[in-house]
Design a protein around this motif. Structure first.
Motif, short mmCIF file in Angstrom:
data_model
loop_
_atom_site.label_atom_id
_atom_site.label_comp_id
_atom_site.label_asym_id
_atom_site.label_seq_id
_atom_site.Cartn_x
_atom_site.Cartn_y
_atom_site.Cartn_z
N ARG A 13 0.82 -1.20 0.00
CA ARG A 13 0.00 0.00 0.00
C ARG A 13 0.86 1.25 0.00
N LEU A 14 1.95 1.17 0.76
CA LEU A 14 2.80 2.36 0.90
C LEU A 14 3.97 2.34 -0.08
N LEU A 15 3.91 1.44 -1.05
CA LEU A 15 5.04 1.33 -1.97
C LEU A 15 5.35 2.64 -2.68
N PRO A 16 4.33 3.41 -3.08
CA PRO A 16 4.67 4.71 -3.69
C PRO A 16 5.49 5.60 -2.78
N LEU A 17 5.33 5.40 -1.48
CA LEU A 17 6.15 6.18 -0.54
C LEU A 17 7.56 5.60 -0.45
N PHE A 18 7.62 4.28 -0.32
CA PHE A 18 8.93 3.66 -0.14
C PHE A 18 9.79 3.81 -1.38
N ILE A 19 9.11 3.85 -2.53
CA ILE A 19 9.87 3.76 -3.77
C ILE A 19 10.68 5.02 -4.02
N ILE A 20 10.29 6.13 -3.37
CA ILE A 20 11.10 7.32 -3.59
C ILE A 20 12.32 7.35 -2.68
N ILE A 21 12.40 6.40 -1.76
CA ILE A 21 13.58 6.35 -0.89
C ILE A 21 14.32 5.06 -1.18
N PRO A 22 15.35 5.11 -1.98
CA PRO A 22 16.00 3.86 -2.40
C PRO A 22 16.57 3.05 -1.24
N TYR A 23 17.05 3.74 -0.19
CA TYR A 23 17.63 2.99 0.93
C TYR A 23 16.61 2.04 1.52
N ILE A 24 15.39 2.56 1.63
CA ILE A 24 14.36 1.75 2.27
C ILE A 24 14.05 0.54 1.41
N MET A 25 14.04 0.74 0.09
CA MET A 25 13.76 -0.40 -0.78
C MET A 25 14.85 -1.46 -0.60
N ASN A 26 16.11 -1.00 -0.56
CA ASN A 26 17.19 -1.97 -0.35
C ASN A 26 17.05 -2.66 0.99
N PHE A 27 16.67 -1.86 1.98
CA PHE A 27 16.53 -2.40 3.32
C PHE A 27 15.42 -3.46 3.35
#
Lengths: 500, 753
Positions: free
Chosen positions: B279-293
């Motif tokens: 649901r929050l992927l649009p939010l996470f996707i703008i922060i690459p660190y979080i996606m890696n994490f």
């Protein structure tokens, strides 16, 4: 407006009707009990009626005011009045006291005196919530201490004298500061003492003097609320008192401290409050963690709940310290919500103590098999206390969180820190509450008690617990019940702070 | 139709009457309510079916038109801030709705039989329906606060259901553990929500994303703070979906009744974390660190879950670790940005795992009658074996689930897992290697469970086959063969004895103590249940196949396991090379946000090679498992191979050592629980003691000390002031004397100056 003295009647009815108890014929305890319950119910209905028909919600000013000169030579007035801030606690008082008298039915020893004291306390509490005169406030504040002391020292547990003495010393010690503050404020700047809260609210003082007044009032209310490190009377008192007294103590008496903080410290001394508010917030945050960490170390069931009350009071302090609309509304909501939850938890603890006669948690276990209804209610109310959504505690805490977040006064880093600490309290609360539940109800350990057959909740106890539960859920689902009472008044109080 | 959408807010509230009525009924009219038993079950199934029909209808609408419907109304009216309630119907929601309702109905149906002899039958249905309400509320909520509310409510339902058999001490600790662990996640979630509110001033998902995008576009966001918030939000998902640091509650949650494990701890609630991240992927996707994490946490969980599942004795715990591992796959896929693959795996895994759990429930149900109601026995795979003959339908269903989870082609999980593995090759080779090898491990442990349970002989009666009654059951080792005793002796554990908290318990497993299988061993565990089957030692009784209601649910789930893969199989292409499968069609609106790599049109050649690769890994795992666990007598063809292995002595010892290391790792749950117990639980306990001491002795001590000194002072004064003239005179003279002395001293001093 109307000139019928509603408030005077509401304040005086319980104590006068209570004194009639001594003239009732000796026909056993039943008559006295019924009489008391009828009086409390009548009082509650009267209060509700008055507030329904003679109180405008959208008016932030004081209503239903009454002003009679009482003692001439030092301008002492019988001044009563209600506004959005006090209506909630008054209704809470009526509700909890009625239920507490119902809960006190098993008390048979000296039941005349007991019920009289309950009614006297009723008067004292409503009086202090509705007085508009500082000195009258002080008198009512003191009036309600005596019944608590007697209730504690006569119907308490084993260490009741110690706890009662501790209670009276702490609160009387606080009252000295209250008296100093009252007299100081009243005598400042004029030949005649001005004790009217309305006129006092518009008065301004030199900063140093204001700070001194503030400290005096703060100590008085800090004992009552309680704020650490002045809290140690509370676990002892709650641990020893009969559970109906505990309901009153946890449900209403603690809230008088919070009420006083808002009513006097915030309303009358805004400059000092804005100086002190960061410290209040810090102390509140520490208190949440401190009490939540002390609680798991308690073996005594009632003391554990008492520390949870202390921890929840921390949220109120933070809300008062945040100086935002949202924060103050949250504090008021927390006052009401904890009034219900705390009272209900003490009621349940007391009733389960009546059945198993064990005080220490590590001796209990496996009660759920015999007492499923108590188990159910206890679980639900523990959930309410640990801020489960859908119950009032959650909303109060959530709104308080928003109060901190949206506060303009503080910088980002302190706000983050405070929020973080409050949220850690959110983790610690389930630890002690759920382990309490686990130790009491889960498992299959049978008791050492010879006859291991216990009566589950009867109709009366079920009625009491359900009628406390219903408002908790109602507020949790639709918080405007409480918020609509106080929103305008809160705005009026806070408007003082924006002129600085 | 607009009309349906408008009224779809009612979806979460449809199952609500059941828990309310049962709750009120049980408190006020217990006997009357209890007499209606089956009626309540029927009612809750009926209400859930209504929801299912509604949600199927909604998803058909979504497939055809794929639009997002949101409706909001205000909850609190306050000048400064207003909370709102709303519901949001979008493809994600509709998928989750169908998933929850279908699994929910089947599980309710199943548990009618499973719980029929339990005293808490009604309580069970009340909890279940309340869980359904909150879960449906969670997936239809349109803002973060609402998500948080239902998030907590599902957590509470999980708490209640794990502690359902509250007389078991292990269940009591497990439910508390689950709640507190989830609270740690909620702590993060709440702080994240508050932080986002501080940044954007909104809770609504769509406003939130829009405001954030604008802010980032204008470079007005404190990036570190945003990362922190995203991290905290993710912590909520980590706890709920049992990802690495906070996974400890899930295996313990298996203390609950098995239908609960199927519904809550395999199919729906644990998927809530995945849902939140999606649901929050649009939010996470703008922060690459979080996606890696996210992908890092995912891959750690994948590996950890699989290794921990390797040597579990308890059938449900094994499945729980497998759930954890599979959830790790989903999280990995989300972290890689392949949203579709994650959701595909979520769906297929939900059905397969629900099937497996219901199958294990059926086994447990039939074992309970023989070995007793203690979970140590009825769920113990060591005591099972050879159930193939006795519970054939369950066996088939379980086998289908196992194969599906291993990733064998026609079954559901193959398609989704294959997709995740493919994507992981594009993301990072290291992750891909780990993910692929874990696929082999999955096949291994799933077949281990299958073989231990269904193949061979029924081990409860093993002593009669071997002829020596005193031998330990546990010498039929979990590794399938007789393990040399020396390795399992205490000297192996002296290093670990500090670390393993449950060592004592374990030591008793390895001592030559046999379990008491018959009646007297089980009397204290569940006092509610009357034990119907008393087994004497000489007559063998074998487990029976479960009732038809239970089998029916399982059969339906088998069908789902076979065919649910269809929704995501790219079987038809049109000219432009866009796949037309249902899932992509549903998720199309959000797919443009993703990593470009998952958007590639599928190449058949690539697909086939990848599929062959992953299937061969799975078969390798299955082969190893059957080599190790298949009973020897039934696999004579392997005998030569076995002999050739056993000839090589040193290798064998080395192998045993490796095995024991793995075994210890798995048995002690990777020492993570122990670590938490030592560091956190003991820490908090110690801190509590310390603060309690501080409170008692210092803060209260000051008060008491003050009281005591004033008491003694008063007493002292009392003794002084007894009222005798002579003592007063004495004191008076004394003070006069002192005064004179001082005076004269000064006087003389002055004189000498």
């Amino acid at each position: 407006m109307n000139y019928f003295p509603w408030l005077t009647i509401i304040v005086l009815l319980p104590i006068f009707a209570g004194s009639l108890i001594f003239f009732l014929p000796h026909r056993g305890n039943k008559v006295i009990r019924w009489y008391t319950i009828c009086i409390s119910t009548l009082e509650l209905l009267l209060t509700t009626y008055t507030f329904c028909y003679h109180f405008q919600l959208n008016d932030p000013l004081t209503q239903l005011t009454e002003d009679y000169k009482w003692i001439h030579f030092f301008d002492f007035y019988w001044r009563l009045g209600i506004d959005g801030l006090s209506i909630g606690p008054i209704l809470l008082t009526g509700f909890i006291t009625t239920l507490a008298t119902l809960a006190a039915r098993p008390v048979t020893r000296d039941s005349r005196l007991f019920h009289f004291l309950m009614l006297a306390m009723y008067s004292g509490q409503i009086g202090s919530f509705s007085s508009r005169d500082l000195f009258l406030f002080f008198i009512m504040w003191e009036l309600e201490l005596i019944p608590v002391y007697l209730l504690l020292s006569m119907w308490g547990g084993k260490k009741r004298l110690y706890s009662a003495t501790k209670f009276i010393l702490y609160t009387a010690g606080g009252s000295i500061f209250l008296l100093i503050g009252v007299l100081g404020i009243g005598l400042y700047g004029s030949n005649e003492p001005t004790l009217n809260l309305e006129t006092l609210a518009n008065q301004s003082y030199p900063v140093a003097l204001e700070i001194i007044f503030y400290i005096g009032f703060l100590i008085a209310f800090a004992v009552k609320l309680p704020i650490i490190p002045l809290h140690t009377w509370l676990p002892d008192t709650h641990g020893e008192a009969h559970y109906s007294t505990c309901m009153l103590l946890a449900g209403i008496l603690l809230k008088m401290g919070a009420y006083g903080l808002v009513r006097i410290n915030m309303e009358l001394l805004p400059h000092a409050h804005s100086i002190f508010s960061p410290w209040l917030i810090i102390v509140g945050a520490i208190q949440i963690i401190y009490a939540a960490l002390t609680s798991p170390g308690q073996r005594n069931l009632k003391k554990r709940i008492a520390y949870s009350s202390v921890s929840h009071m921390g949220f109120i302090i933070i809300g008062i310290g945040s100086i935002t609309d949202t924060g103050l509304n949250g504090a008021i909501l927390q006052i009401i919500s904890h009034g219900f939850i705390g009272a209900a938890l003490f009621f349940l603890a007391g009733t389960s103590y009546d059945r198993i006669r064990l005080v220490y948690l590590d001796e209990m276990g496996g009660m759920a098999i015999h007492l499923p209804k108590i188990f159910t209610m206890f679980s639900i109310l523990s959930m309410a206390s640990l801020a489960l959504p859908g119950m009032s505690g959650f909303l109060a805490e959530l709104i308080l969180f928003f109060g901190i977040i949206t506060s303009q006064q503080y910088l980002l880093m302190p706000k983050i820190l405070i929020t973080f600490v409050m949220a850690i309290g959110m983790i610690l609360t389930p630890i002690y509450l759920l382990s309490m539940l686990r130790q009491m109800f889960y498992g299959y350990k049978l008791f050492n008690v010879p006859n291991s057959y216990f009566f589950d909740f009867g109709a009366r106890e079920l009625f009491v617990s359900i009628s406390i539960l219903l408002p908790i859920i109602a507020i949790g689902i639709y918080p405007d019940f409480v918020l609509s009472l106080s929103v305008d008044k809160v705005e009026a109080i806070l408007s003082n702070y924006f002129y600085q | 139709m607009e009309y349906t959408y408008q009224y779809s807010w009612i979806i979460p509230f449809i199952p609500l009457p059941v828990p309310m009525l049962i709750g009120v009924g049980l408190l006020l009219f217990p006997t009357a309510t209890k007499n209606l038993r089956r009626m309540w079950a029927f009612l809750s199934i009926f209400l859930l079916s209504i929801v299912m029909i509604l949600s199927v209808y909604l998803s058909i609408q979504e497939i055809n038109r794929s639009f997002i419907y949101q409706y909001v109304w205000s909850w609190t009216i306050n000048n400064d801030f207003s909370l709102e309630f709303g519901h949001l119907i979008d493809p994600l929601t509709s998928i989750m709705l169908i998933l929850i309702t279908t699994v929910g109905i089947l599980v309710l149906f199943y548990s009618d039989n499973y719980m029929s002899h339990d005293q808490g039958y009604l309580r069970f249905f009340a909890y279940m329906s309340f869980f359904n309400t909150s879960m449906l509320g969670l997936v239809t909520s349109s803002n973060l606060i609402q998500i948080y509310i239902f998030w907590e409510l599902v957590g509470m339902c999980s708490y209640l259901l794990i502690g359902f058999w509250f007389t078991r001490p292990s269940a009591a600790t497990a439910c508390q553990k689950a709640f507190v662990t989830n609270r740690v996640g909620d702590f993060g979630l709440l702080l994240g929500i508050l932080g986002l509110y501080w940044i954007t001033g909104s809770f609504e998902f769509r406003d939130l994303f829009q405001i954030l995008n604008n802010l980032i576009y204008n470079n007005e966001v404190p990036f570190l703070f945003l990362t922190l918030c995203a991290f905290l939000l993710f912590a909520g998902a980590v706890a709920k979906s049992a990802q690495f640091p906070l996974h400890v509650w899930l295996p313990d949650a298996m203390e609950g009744p098995t239908p609960i494990s199927a519904l809550i701890h395999a199919a729906t609630m644990v998927a809530a974390g995945i849902f939140l991240v999606a649901r929050l992927l649009p939010l996470f996707i703008i922060i690459p660190y979080i996606m890696n994490f996210i992908s890092l946490i995912g891959i750690i969980t994948v590996l950890l879950g699989a290794t921990l599942a390797l040597a579990q004795k308890d059938i449900k715990r094994g499945l729980a670790y497998s759930t954890m591992s599979q959830l790790g796959y989903m999280m990995l896929a989300l972290g890689m940005g392949s949203y579709r693959a994650a959701f595909f795996h979520l769906i297929t895994h939900a059905y397969s795992k629900a099937l497996l759990f219901l199958g294990s429930g059926s086994i447990i149900h039939s074992m309970e009658a023989i070995v007793g109601y203690s979970p140590d026995k009825s769920q113990n795979m060591v005591l099972m074996g050879g159930l193939k003959k006795h519970v054939p339908i369950t066996k088939t269903a379980f086998l289908v689930g196992t194969l599906s989870l291993c990733g064998i082609p026609p079954l559901a999980c193959f398609w989704s897992k294959d997709e995740i593995l493919n994507d992981s090759w594009l993301y990072s080779p290291i992750f891909a290697i780990i993910a692929c090898s874990t696929a082999g491990l999955t096949a291994f442990y799933m077949f281990r469970i299958y073989l231990l349970t269904f193949e061979g002989h029924f081990n409860v009666h093993f002593q009669n086959y071997s002829g020596q009654k005193s031998s330990s059951y546990y010498s039929i080792s979990l590794w399938g063969k007789e393990v040399p005793k020396t390795i399992k002796n205490k000297n192996n554990f002296h290093l670990l004895s500090l670390l393993t908290m449950n060592n004592n318990e374990r030591a008793s497993f390895f001592s030559n103590k046999t379990y008491q299988i018959d009646g007297n061993g089980k009397k204290r565990i569940r006092p509610f249940l009357t034990i119907t089957h008393f087994v004497t030692k000489n007559t063998f009784s074998y487990p029976h196949e479960s009732d038809n209601t239970m089998l029916f649910s399982m059969v339906i789930l088998v069908l789902f396991t076979f065919f649910v893969g269809v929704v995501g199989i790219p079987f038809a292409f049109n000219q432009e090379g866009i796949h037309l499968d249902i899932l992509s069609k549903l998720l199309n609106p959000s797919i443009n946000l993703l990593h470009p790599n998952s958007n590639n049109s599928v190449d058949w050649y690539e697909f086939v090679t990848n599929a062959i690769f992953s299937v061969s890994i799975a078969f390798f795992g299955i082969f190893i498992a059957s080599f190790l666990y298949k009973p020897i007598y039934s696999s004579l063809q392997n005998l030569n191979l076995l002999n050739s292995f056993s000839k090589r002595g040193p290798n064998r010892i080395l192998g045993d050592r490796i095995r024991n290391v793995i075994y210890d790792w798995s048995y002690n749950r990777g020492y993570i629980d122990t670590f938490y117990t030592i560091s956190l639980t003991q820490g908090i306990r110690g801190l509590a003691e310390l603060i309690h001491f501080l409170d008692r002795r210092v803060i209260d001590g000051i008060t008491n000390g003050f009281g005591l000194t004033s008491f003694f002072f008063g007493e002292g004064i009392k003794y002084v002031g007894v009222g005798r003239i002579s003592s007063y005179l004495l004191l008076y003279l004394l003070f006069v004397l002192i005064f004179l002395l001082i005076y004269s001293f000064f006087f003389f001093n002055l004189n000498f100056l």
